[in-house]
Scaffold this active site. Structure first.
Site, short mmCIF file in Angstrom:
data_model
loop_
_atom_site.label_atom_id
_atom_site.label_comp_id
_atom_site.label_asym_id
_atom_site.label_seq_id
_atom_site.Cartn_x
_atom_site.Cartn_y
_atom_site.Cartn_z
CB ALA A 157 14.63 16.04 -7.43
CE1 TYR A 158 8.30 18.00 -13.14
CE2 TYR A 158 7.55 19.68 -11.61
CZ TYR A 158 7.47 19.05 -12.84
OH TYR A 158 6.56 19.50 -13.78
CB ALA A 159 11.12 22.58 -8.47
#
Length: 250
Positions: A157-159
């Protein structure tokens, strides 16, 4: 009228943002830095910048709360006039953010939305609202991550949001070229002491052995690259991604 250049650094109270702010000040640039909750730490950074002979102001900002951006930039406008005797700033560094480590099978919608708000929607619309105050010929620097290039379990999700920011940066470079504004991405790897990466002996050992230069990174390794992108020497860099990792998983 003030002739000094001014940078707006989001998330400048600690970690990477703090080092960016200090490196910019060492380069003769005044700084407006933001903080979400670390007011004392932000004040200490302002004091450090002042000791370097530059001017600095710290303003509160939650980079995930889009509804507050209009009021924030009204405050920036006031600070520019009252503290810096100008109506524009020169460099926007979108650094603020948090991290998330969770496998895809366990990532909740709430976690996903948190990453979306702070790392993509926040960056997109904060930049949009900054454009009227950003001087022609200025720079925009967005902070991404090595995990937008190489995949690491738990960071999907972050990436993904950082990958979206990298695409957004290319569009900024294209659409703002007529104003002479360059937009680039700095993509650090695992930075210990930066506030986002889990700091364990096992993680440090893995990162060091996976990095060509044979050690882990510190915030001090990143700030100078951001400061360089704000120099005249970097004027022809535009729409580019600079990965600052010491050569991890090459």
């Amino acid at each position: 009228m003030n002739t000094s250049k001014i940078a707006l650094v989001t998330g400048g109270s600690r970690g990477l943002g703090k080092d960016m702010a200090l490196k910019l000040a060492q380069q003769g640039i005044d700084v407006i830095l933001t903080y979400r909750s670390q007011q004392a730490e932000a004040a200490a950074v302002v004091a450090d910048i002042t000791a370097l002979g530059r001017r600095a102001v710290a303003l509160p900002l939650d980079a995930a709360e889009l509804r507050t951006f209009e009021a924030f930039f009204a405050e920036v406008t006031t600070v520019l006039a009252d503290t810096f005797a100008t109506d524009r700033f020169d460099f926007l560094i979108n650094n603020a953010g948090t991290s998330l480590s969770a496998p895809i099978s366990e990532t909740t919608e709430g976690q996903f939305d948190e990453m979306l708000q702070v790392h993509f929607k926040g960056v997109y619309f904060l930049t949009q609202q900054a454009l009227p105050l950003l001087r022609d010929g200025g720079r925009i620097i967005n902070v991404s991550t090595v995990s937008a290039r190489s995949s690491y379990a738990g960071f999907s999700a972050y990436a993904s949001m950082k990958g979206a920011v990298e695409v957004f940066t290319r569009y900024l470079a294209l659409e703002l070229g007529s104003r002479g504004i360059a937009a680039n991405v700095v993509a650090p790897g695992a930075v210990f002491g930066g506030g986002a990466m889990p700091d364990t002996p096992e993680m440090r050992a893995w990162v060091a052995q996976a990095t060509a230069l044979g050690r882990t990174a510190e915030p001090d390794d990143i700030g100078g690259i951001v400061a360089f992108l704000c120099t005249d020497a970097a004027r022809w860099l535009n729409g580019q991604r600079l990965e600052v990792t010491g050569g991890i998983v090459l």
